[in-house]
Design a protein around this motif. Structure first.
Motif, PDB file in Angstrom:
ATOM      1  N   ALA A  74       0.825  -1.214   0.000  1.00 58.37           N
ATOM      2  CA  ALA A  74       0.000   0.000   0.000  1.00 58.37           C
ATOM      3  C   ALA A  74       0.861   1.267   0.000  1.00 58.37           C
ATOM      4  CB  ALA A  74      -0.930  -0.002   1.211  1.00 58.37           C
ATOM      5  N   ALA A  75       2.060   1.185   0.600  1.00 57.06           N
ATOM      6  CA  ALA A  75       2.964   2.344   0.671  1.00 57.06           C
ATOM      7  C   ALA A  75       3.846   2.451  -0.570  1.00 57.06           C
ATOM      8  CB  ALA A  75       3.832   2.256   1.922  1.00 57.06           C
ATOM      9  N   GLY A  76       3.576   1.634  -1.568  1.00 58.44           N
ATOM     10  CA  GLY A  76       4.380   1.680  -2.790  1.00 58.44           C
ATOM     11  C   GLY A  76       5.823   1.253  -2.572  1.00 58.44           C
ATOM     12  N   GLY A  77       6.061   0.438  -1.548  1.00 54.07           N
ATOM     13  CA  GLY A  77       7.407  -0.061  -1.268  1.00 54.07           C
ATOM     14  C   GLY A  77       8.226   0.826  -0.348  1.00 54.07           C
ATOM     15  N   ARG A  78       7.697   1.996   0.010  1.00 54.77           N
ATOM     16  CA  ARG A  78       8.441   2.921   0.889  1.00 54.77           C
ATOM     17  C   ARG A  78       8.402   2.442   2.324  1.00 54.77           C
ATOM     18  NH1 ARG A  78       7.248   8.983  -1.144  1.00 54.77           N
ATOM     19  NH2 ARG A  78       7.386   8.476  -3.338  1.00 54.77           N
ATOM     20  N   ALA A  79       9.570   2.453   2.946  1.00 55.44           N
ATOM     21  CA  ALA A  79       9.671   2.034   4.344  1.00 55.44           C
ATOM     22  C   ALA A  79      10.973   2.559   4.917  1.00 55.44           C
ATOM     23  CB  ALA A  79       9.605   0.511   4.436  1.00 55.44           C
ATOM     24  N   VAL A  80      11.215   2.211   6.164  1.00 60.72           N
ATOM     25  CA  VAL A  80      12.462   2.528   6.840  1.00 60.72           C
ATOM     26  C   VAL A  80      12.942   1.249   7.490  1.00 60.72           C
ATOM     27  CG1 VAL A  80      13.459   3.765   8.820  1.00 60.72           C
ATOM     28  CG2 VAL A  80      11.921   4.951   7.264  1.00 60.72           C
ATOM     29  N   ILE A  81      14.235   1.032   7.440  1.00 62.63           N
ATOM     30  CA  ILE A  81      14.804  -0.117   8.139  1.00 62.63           C
ATOM     31  C   ILE A  81      15.732   0.425   9.219  1.00 62.63           C
ATOM     32  CG2 ILE A  81      16.796  -0.526   6.633  1.00 62.63           C
ATOM     33  CD1 ILE A  81      15.855  -3.574   6.853  1.00 62.63           C
ATOM     34  N   CYS A  82      15.590  -0.101  10.418  1.00 59.05           N
ATOM     35  CA  CYS A  82      16.405   0.331  11.558  1.00 59.05           C
ATOM     36  C   CYS A  82      17.410  -0.769  11.876  1.00 59.05           C
ATOM     37  CB  CYS A  82      15.535   0.575  12.778  1.00 59.05           C
ATOM     38  SG  CYS A  82      14.301   1.827  12.505  1.00 59.05           S
ATOM     39  N   ARG A  83      18.674  -0.372  11.845  1.00 63.00           N
ATOM     40  CA  ARG A  83      19.761  -1.306  12.124  1.00 63.00           C
ATOM     41  C   ARG A  83      20.782  -0.614  13.010  1.00 63.00           C
ATOM     42  NH1 ARG A  83      21.296  -3.835   6.299  1.00 63.00           N
ATOM     43  NH2 ARG A  83      20.399  -5.850   6.736  1.00 63.00           N
ATOM     44  N   GLN A  84      21.109  -1.279  14.084  1.00 62.99           N
ATOM     45  CA  GLN A  84      22.148  -0.791  14.991  1.00 62.99           C
ATOM     46  C   GLN A  84      21.960   0.683  15.322  1.00 62.99           C
ATOM     47  OE1 GLN A  84      25.551  -2.108  12.766  1.00 62.99           O
ATOM     48  NE2 GLN A  84      25.496  -4.111  13.762  1.00 62.99           N
ATOM     49  N   GLY A  85      20.719   1.048  15.625  1.00 68.25           N
ATOM     50  CA  GLY A  85      20.421   2.404  16.043  1.00 68.25           C
ATOM     51  C   GLY A  85      20.258   3.421  14.924  1.00 68.25           C
ATOM     52  N   ARG A  86      20.431   3.010  13.663  1.00 66.44           N
ATOM     53  CA  ARG A  86      20.306   3.932  12.523  1.00 66.44           C
ATOM     54  C   ARG A  86      19.034   3.642  11.750  1.00 66.44           C
ATOM     55  NH1 ARG A  86      24.537   2.696   8.822  1.00 66.44           N
ATOM     56  NH2 ARG A  86      23.495   4.209   7.512  1.00 66.44           N
ATOM     57  N   GLU A  87      18.349   4.695  11.322  1.00 64.09           N
ATOM     58  CA  GLU A  87      17.166   4.545  10.478  1.00 64.09           C
ATOM     59  C   GLU A  87      17.544   4.882   9.043  1.00 64.09           C
ATOM     60  OE1 GLU A  87      13.690   6.578  11.831  1.00 64.09           O
ATOM     61  OE2 GLU A  87      13.582   5.349  13.643  1.00 64.09           O
ATOM     62  N   ILE A  88      17.271   3.957   8.132  1.00 61.19           N
ATOM     63  CA  ILE A  88      17.644   4.128   6.727  1.00 61.19           C
ATOM     64  C   ILE A  88      16.381   4.057   5.869  1.00 61.19           C
ATOM     65  CG2 ILE A  88      19.031   3.174   4.835  1.00 61.19           C
ATOM     66  CD1 ILE A  88      20.632   1.717   7.193  1.00 61.19           C
ATOM     67  N   PRO A  89      16.065   5.121   5.138  1.00 62.60           N
ATOM     68  CA  PRO A  89      14.922   5.070   4.218  1.00 62.60           C
ATOM     69  C   PRO A  89      15.206   4.059   3.102  1.00 62.60           C
ATOM     70  CG  PRO A  89      15.686   7.327   4.524  1.00 62.60           C
ATOM     71  CD  PRO A  89      16.717   6.432   5.125  1.00 62.60           C
ATOM     72  N   ILE A  90      14.225   3.212   2.819  1.00 68.07           N
ATOM     73  CA  ILE A  90      14.405   2.181   1.792  1.00 68.07           C
ATOM     74  C   ILE A  90      13.187   2.101   0.879  1.00 68.07           C
ATOM     75  CG2 ILE A  90      15.964   0.744   3.169  1.00 68.07           C
ATOM     76  CD1 ILE A  90      13.501  -1.059   3.772  1.00 68.07           C
ATOM     77  N   MET A  91      13.407   1.450  -0.247  1.00 72.64           N
ATOM     78  CA  MET A  91      12.328   1.011  -1.133  1.00 72.64           C
ATOM     79  C   MET A  91      12.386  -0.502  -1.130  1.00 72.64           C
ATOM     80  SD  MET A  91      10.467   3.375  -2.522  1.00 72.64           S
ATOM     81  CE  MET A  91       9.665   2.522  -3.850  1.00 72.64           C
ATOM     82  N   LEU A  92      11.245  -1.131  -1.036  1.00 70.32           N
ATOM     83  CA  LEU A  92      11.180  -2.581  -1.107  1.00 70.32           C
ATOM     84  C   LEU A  92      10.576  -2.958  -2.450  1.00 70.32           C
ATOM     85  CD1 LEU A  92      10.047  -3.362   2.523  1.00 70.32           C
ATOM     86  CD2 LEU A  92      12.292  -3.758   1.499  1.00 70.32           C
ATOM     87  N   GLU A  93      11.356  -3.693  -3.207  1.00 72.10           N
ATOM     88  CA  GLU A  93      10.962  -4.101  -4.561  1.00 72.10           C
ATOM     89  C   GLU A  93      10.622  -5.585  -4.520  1.00 72.10           C
ATOM     90  OE1 GLU A  93      13.304  -2.904  -8.283  1.00 72.10           O
ATOM     91  OE2 GLU A  93      14.104  -4.887  -7.728  1.00 72.10           O
ATOM     92  N   GLU A  94       9.378  -5.923  -4.858  1.00 74.90           N
ATOM     93  CA  GLU A  94       8.954  -7.320  -4.776  1.00 74.90           C
ATOM     94  C   GLU A  94       9.635  -8.158  -5.861  1.00 74.90           C
ATOM     95  OE1 GLU A  94       5.002  -9.914  -3.732  1.00 74.90           O
ATOM     96  OE2 GLU A  94       4.833  -7.755  -4.012  1.00 74.90           O
ATOM     97  N   VAL A  95      10.111  -9.315  -5.439  1.00 75.58           N
ATOM     98  CA  VAL A  95      10.799 -10.243  -6.334  1.00 75.58           C
ATOM     99  C   VAL A  95       9.762 -11.195  -6.914  1.00 75.58           C
ATOM    100  CG1 VAL A  95      12.532 -12.096  -6.419  1.00 75.58           C
ATOM    101  CG2 VAL A  95      12.915 -10.089  -4.953  1.00 75.58           C
ATOM    102  N   PRO A  96       9.757 -11.400  -8.240  1.00 77.72           N
ATOM    103  CA  PRO A  96       8.808 -12.343  -8.841  1.00 77.72           C
ATOM    104  C   PRO A  96       9.001 -13.759  -8.280  1.00 77.72           C
ATOM    105  CG  PRO A  96       9.959 -11.076 -10.539  1.00 77.72           C
ATOM    106  CD  PRO A  96      10.629 -10.778  -9.237  1.00 77.72           C
TER     107      PRO A  96
END
Length: 188
Positions: A107-129
């Motif tokens: 629904a968000a068009g793949g937009r999200a954030v991933i949090c790793r080791q205290g850092r927030e990184i804006p990401i796009m999630l691309e669905e794999v066929p």
């Protein structure tokens, strides 16, 4: 060989071990009836999200996925295992296409954030066929043993078995997003 009703020999411990593993797998699946975590697993997931997102305690292949909820508009956080394959990173839905985080990501068009080791990184999630998921699913099960009961496979299973289940388990490639807009909805 049986003696007095008891199983004797080297097979008994193996059979007991398999029974324990099957029982544990059934228990794990029961905690996600209908593709949703029960109250206990929601608590465990919240604790995992705290650990996975922390700077110091986060296991190497874990993270917290943050995505805007499709109904509420509130940011939801989900603990995830990050699978690496051929130099790329992927998220896999152990609960299938109806998992809330999968629906929210779509629904968000793949937009999200991933949090790793205290850092927030804006990401796009691309669905794999589905036809390209088998090897990624195998890698995922190698690093996420807690997901195995939901797949019914071990990482050592033949690739043909992973091809059979691939349509039932969405896989998303993680791409860094240069716009830096995190989970904010900018298109509305």
């Amino acid at each position: 060989m049986a003696k007095g009703g008891l199983i004797v020999g080297h097979l008994a411990p193996r059979n007991i071990g398999r029974a324990v593993i099957r029982g544990a797998a059934a228990l794990k699946r029961s905690m996600y009836r209908g593709g949703r975590p029960n109250a206990f697993m929601r608590l465990v997931n919240r604790l995992d999200a705290l650990v996975y997102g922390s700077r110091w305690l986060s296991p190497r292949r874990t993270a917290v996925l943050k995505v805007v909820g499709r109904r509420t508009g509130a940011v939801t956080s989900v603990p995830v295992a990050v699978a690496e394959h051929q130099g790329a990173e992927f998220l896999v839905s152990m609960l299938g296409p109806d998992a809330n985080w999968v629906r929210n990501v779509r629904a968000a068009g793949g937009r999200a954030v991933i949090c790793r080791q205290g850092r927030e990184i804006p990401i796009m999630l691309e669905e794999v066929p589905a036809e390209r998921r088998a090897e990624i699913l195998r890698r995922y099960l190698a690093i996420a043993p807690g997901a195995r009961p939901h797949f019914g496979l071990a990482p050592s299973a033949p690739l043909s078995r992973f091809r059979q289940i691939a349509p039932r388990h969405p896989v998303f490639r993680i791409l860094e997003r240069p716009d830096g807009n995190g989970t904010q909805e900018t298109d509305r």
